[in-house]
Design an enzyme around this catalytic site. Structure first.
Site, PDB file in Angstrom:
ATOM      1  N   ILE A 155      -0.050  -3.832  -6.364  1.00 21.29           N
ATOM      2  CA  ILE A 155       1.153  -4.671  -6.290  1.00 21.29           C
ATOM      3  C   ILE A 155       1.189  -5.626  -7.475  1.00 21.29           C
ATOM      4  O   ILE A 155       2.247  -5.878  -8.065  1.00 21.29           O
ATOM      5  CB  ILE A 155       1.203  -5.432  -4.945  1.00 21.29           C
ATOM      6  N   ASN A 163     -11.112  -3.610  -7.595  1.00 24.82           N
ATOM      7  CA  ASN A 163     -10.314  -2.564  -6.945  1.00 24.82           C
ATOM      8  C   ASN A 163      -9.142  -2.201  -7.846  1.00 24.82           C
ATOM      9  O   ASN A 163      -8.006  -2.006  -7.404  1.00 24.82           O
ATOM     10  CB  ASN A 163      -9.802  -3.039  -5.573  1.00 24.82           C
ATOM     11  N   ASN A 176      -7.584   4.612   3.202  1.00 23.58           N
ATOM     12  CA  ASN A 176      -7.383   4.205   4.602  1.00 23.58           C
ATOM     13  C   ASN A 176      -5.923   4.333   4.989  1.00 23.58           C
ATOM     14  O   ASN A 176      -5.588   4.609   6.125  1.00 23.58           O
ATOM     15  CB  ASN A 176      -7.787   2.725   4.779  1.00 23.58           C
ATOM     16  N   SER A 191       0.387 -11.006   4.508  1.00 26.59           N
ATOM     17  CA  SER A 191       0.542  -9.669   5.090  1.00 26.59           C
ATOM     18  C   SER A 191       1.127  -9.756   6.483  1.00 26.59           C
ATOM     19  O   SER A 191       0.873 -10.714   7.217  1.00 26.59           O
ATOM     20  CB  SER A 191      -0.835  -8.996   5.161  1.00 26.59           C
ATOM     21  N   ASP A 251      -8.519 -10.764 -13.491  1.00 23.04           N
ATOM     22  CA  ASP A 251      -8.882  -9.693 -12.565  1.00 23.04           C
ATOM     23  C   ASP A 251     -10.351  -9.344 -12.802  1.00 23.04           C
ATOM     24  O   ASP A 251     -10.836  -9.382 -13.932  1.00 23.04           O
ATOM     25  CB  ASP A 251      -7.997  -8.446 -12.816  1.00 23.04           C
ATOM     26  N   PHE A 295       5.052  -5.921   4.501  1.00 23.25           N
ATOM     27  CA  PHE A 295       4.902  -4.908   5.544  1.00 23.25           C
ATOM     28  C   PHE A 295       4.120  -3.750   4.933  1.00 23.25           C
ATOM     29  O   PHE A 295       2.967  -3.987   4.526  1.00 23.25           O
ATOM     30  CB  PHE A 295       6.281  -4.627   6.159  1.00 23.25           C
ATOM     31  N   GLY A 322      -7.246  -0.192  17.017  1.00 26.04           N
ATOM     32  CA  GLY A 322      -6.633  -1.366  16.371  1.00 26.04           C
ATOM     33  C   GLY A 322      -5.202  -1.125  15.929  1.00 26.04           C
ATOM     34  O   GLY A 322      -4.468  -2.073  15.602  1.00 26.04           O
ATOM     35  N   ASP A 323      -4.754   0.128  15.904  1.00 27.73           N
ATOM     36  CA  ASP A 323      -3.374   0.405  15.493  1.00 27.73           C
ATOM     37  C   ASP A 323      -2.391  -0.049  16.570  1.00 27.73           C
ATOM     38  O   ASP A 323      -2.674   0.059  17.763  1.00 27.73           O
ATOM     39  CB  ASP A 323      -3.179   1.909  15.267  1.00 27.73           C
ATOM     40  N   TYR A 361     -10.139  -8.992   7.773  1.00 29.02           N
ATOM     41  CA  TYR A 361      -9.212  -9.008   6.626  1.00 29.02           C
ATOM     42  C   TYR A 361      -7.964  -9.808   6.997  1.00 29.02           C
ATOM     43  O   TYR A 361      -7.570 -10.731   6.299  1.00 29.02           O
ATOM     44  CB  TYR A 361      -8.817  -7.583   6.209  1.00 29.02           C
ATOM     45  N   ASP A 408     -13.894 -13.603 -12.169  1.00 28.24           N
ATOM     46  CA  ASP A 408     -13.778 -13.773 -10.728  1.00 28.24           C
ATOM     47  C   ASP A 408     -13.063 -15.079 -10.408  1.00 28.24           C
ATOM     48  O   ASP A 408     -13.451 -16.139 -10.928  1.00 28.24           O
ATOM     49  CB  ASP A 408     -15.198 -13.789 -10.122  1.00 28.24           C
ATOM     50  N   LYS A 452      -6.256 -13.669   5.761  1.00 24.75           N
ATOM     51  CA  LYS A 452      -4.872 -13.948   5.358  1.00 24.75           C
ATOM     52  C   LYS A 452      -4.319 -15.107   6.177  1.00 24.75           C
ATOM     53  O   LYS A 452      -3.678 -16.022   5.662  1.00 24.75           O
ATOM     54  CB  LYS A 452      -3.989 -12.705   5.545  1.00 24.75           C
TER      55      LYS A 452
HETATM   56  C1  WQD Z   1       0.360   3.466   8.800  1.00 28.11           C
HETATM   57  C2  WQD Z   1       0.560   4.464   9.916  1.00 28.11           C
HETATM   58  C3  WQD Z   1      -1.435   4.918  11.170  1.00 28.11           C
HETATM   59  C4  WQD Z   1      -3.562   6.873   7.846  1.00 28.11           C
HETATM   60  C5  WQD Z   1      -2.378  -1.449   6.848  1.00 28.11           C
HETATM   61  C6  WQD Z   1      -3.120  -2.724   7.017  1.00 28.11           C
HETATM   62  C7  WQD Z   1      -2.213  -3.884   6.730  1.00 28.11           C
HETATM   63  C8  WQD Z   1      -1.520  -3.704   5.392  1.00 28.11           C
HETATM   64  C9  WQD Z   1      -0.822  -2.359   5.292  1.00 28.11           C
HETATM   65  C10 WQD Z   1      -2.559  -5.011   3.677  1.00 28.11           C
HETATM   66  C11 WQD Z   1      -0.172   4.072  11.208  1.00 28.11           C
HETATM   67  C12 WQD Z   1      -0.963   6.168  10.431  1.00 28.11           C
HETATM   68  C13 WQD Z   1      -2.613   6.215   8.608  1.00 28.11           C
HETATM   69  C14 WQD Z   1      -3.914   8.212   8.168  1.00 28.11           C
HETATM   70  C15 WQD Z   1      -2.336   8.161   9.978  1.00 28.11           C
HETATM   71  N1  WQD Z   1      -2.431  -3.834   4.314  1.00 28.11           N
HETATM   72  N2  WQD Z   1      -2.014   6.851   9.649  1.00 28.11           N
HETATM   73  N3  WQD Z   1      -3.288   8.803   9.222  1.00 28.11           N
HETATM   74  O1  WQD Z   1      -2.277   0.270   9.442  1.00 28.11           O
HETATM   75  O2  WQD Z   1       0.240  -0.133   9.244  1.00 28.11           O
HETATM   76  O3  WQD Z   1      -1.342  -1.384   7.785  1.00 28.11           O
HETATM   77  O4  WQD Z   1      -1.823  -1.366   5.555  1.00 28.11           O
HETATM   78  O5  WQD Z   1      -2.001  -6.049   3.907  1.00 28.11           O
HETATM   79  O6  WQD Z   1      -3.011  -5.039   6.674  1.00 28.11           O
HETATM   80  O7  WQD Z   1      -3.523  -2.813   8.366  1.00 28.11           O
HETATM   81  O8  WQD Z   1      -0.979   1.038   7.401  1.00 28.11           O
HETATM   82  O9  WQD Z   1      -0.986   3.119   6.119  1.00 28.11           O
HETATM   83  O10 WQD Z   1      -3.082   2.489   7.417  1.00 28.11           O
HETATM   84  O11 WQD Z   1      -1.049   3.247   8.661  1.00 28.11           O
HETATM   85  O12 WQD Z   1      -1.789   8.726  10.920  1.00 28.11           O
HETATM   86  O13 WQD Z   1      -4.785   8.867   7.513  1.00 28.11           O
HETATM   87  O14 WQD Z   1       0.009   5.723   9.518  1.00 28.11           O
HETATM   88  O15 WQD Z   1      -1.889   5.240  12.476  1.00 28.11           O
HETATM   89  O16 WQD Z   1       0.646   4.465  12.303  1.00 28.11           O
HETATM   90  P1  WQD Z   1      -1.094  -0.023   8.594  1.00 28.11           P
HETATM   91  P2  WQD Z   1      -1.595   2.509   7.335  1.00 28.11           P
END
Ligand code: WQD
Length: 334
Positions: A12, A35, A197, A124, A31, A177, A293-294, A148, A58, A152
């Site tokens: 970003i 990452n 992730n 966030s 920077d 978002f 956690g989702d 994390y 840093d 924030k």
């Molecule tokens: C999105 C959707 C998953 C990966 C995260 C952080 C948040 C922010 C944004 C920094 C969900 C699904 C994901 C995969 C999947 N980051 N998914 N398979 O969790 O909404 O938010 O990123 O500020 O802090 O928590 O984003 O992209 O991980 O997931 O099905 O391999 O995709 O279950 O529904 P999230 P995400």
């Protein structure tokens, strides 16, 4: 104006630096490349036709910060630098609390020393936890479910307290978002180290064959197609929101939070199918169990950013998918 951007080589951050340069700001970046890559600056220069002054170091290193502030009269700061992997934060909370909190506190201390009182903070939507209803408004209750997200929220609290202590301070806390997409040039984009992730970078690696298939975390949520719903926003729209926030903090004092999203919820399957359709490729996937956690659904009410920042997102989901794919294909050619 002269803007300091911490973490300006990141996803970003680099897109925001491009937009800052495009409207004539002078930009200084710090920077530590934990990452990100220094090659971001070559890309930024090619896109903008301008050079970026950058310092490798840093943000938590107070003598490094003082060195930068002593060389440049900085009007405002955009603070991106920080660790942001949710899963890693659960495994290594002290790493996250130390890095994200101490670097912010040192930055504020040095800003005060140099009478620089205007800061835009990269917050966030994760600070909302599991929202009581949708769309989410900035005055909703705040709670977090991982270290994390807690860093924030803690930083938002620090900024609120610092603002209350001295009316010279001006803070805009931008609650992102789900940022996805890439600059239309295909030269900068999201390129996380290791196995991603987040959903879009994972899809991007499946699209190039680096990963065999996408695992969709659950299709039994209370959503239209059972998969998770999120508010995906194009990273260039997000970057432009930072420019509006800079203008805002230059004209106001105090502390304000703003949602930066599109206001629309999109499911995992919606995103996968849109990515396939606009890029004419197939993304193989399997449905697996939910990720702990989702939450089922999360999307923003962006009225406040529209009214106070005069900002609204404009790019479509199709553009987010086309721009993401263009970037990852460009990267593969290197
Ligand atoms: C999105 C959707 C998953 C990966 C995260 C952080 C948040 C922010 C944004 C920094 C969900 C699904 C994901 C995969 C999947 N980051 N998914 N398979 O969790 O909404 O938010 O990123 O500020 O802090 O928590 O984003 O992209 O991980 O997931 O099905 O391999 O995709 O279950 O529904 P999230 P995400």
């Amino acid at each position: 104006m002269r803007i300091l951007v911490t973490g300006g080589a990141g996803y970003i951050g680099s897109h925001t630096v491009v937009e800052l340069l495009s409207v004539g700001h002078d930009v200084i970046v710090i920077d530590n490349f934990s990452n990100s890559k220094s090659s971001s600056f070559e890309a930024i220069s090619k896109i903008s036709g301008k050079d970026v002054i950058f310092y490798e170091g840093d943000v938590a290193d107070i003598s490094f910060l003082r060195n930068v502030f002593s060389k440049h009269s900085i009007d405002a700061v955009i603070h991106f630098a920080g660790y942001k992997a949710v899963g890693e934060s659960v495994e290594k909370p002290l790493k996250y609390y130390d890095n994200n909190l101490i670097s912010t506190i040192r930055l504020l201390e040095v800003m005060e020393e140099y009478q620089c009182y205007r800061l835009v903070f990269s917050s966030s939507a994760t600070v909302y936890g599991s929202p009581k209803s949708l769309p989410i408004l900035e005055d909703f209750s705040l709670s977090t479910t991982n270290p994390y997200g807690t860093t924030k929220l803690m930083i938002e609290t620090i900024l609120t307290d610092v603002s209350a202590s001295n009316s010279k301070w001006s803070f805009a806390m931008l609650r992102y978002f789900n940022p996805i997409g890439a600059h239309e040039s295909g030269m900068i984009g999201e390129d996380p180290n290791g196995i991603p992730n987040n959903l879009m970078p994972y899809i991007m690696k499946v699209s190039t064959g680096e990963l065999p298939d996408l695992k969709i975390f659950g299709n039994d949520y209370d959503t239209p197609d059972g998969t998770g719903v999120r508010d995906y926003i194009h990273v260039v729209d997000l970057a432009k929101g930072h420019l509006k926030a800079i203008d805002y903090v230059m004209e106001h004092v105090g502390v304000e939070a703003f949602n930066l999203g599109t206001g629309h919820g999109v499911s995992v399957l919606d995103l996968v199918h849109t990515f396939e359709r606009v890029n004419h490729i197939s993304i193989p996937y399997t449905i697996v169990e939910r990720r702990s956690g989702d939450i089922a659904s999360c999307y923003a009410d962006c009225t406040k950013a529209h009214e106070k920042l005069h900002w609204t997102s404009s790019k479509t989901l199709e553009e987010m998918c086309e721009d993401s794919y263009r970037y990852v294909i460009n990267q593969k050619k290197k």
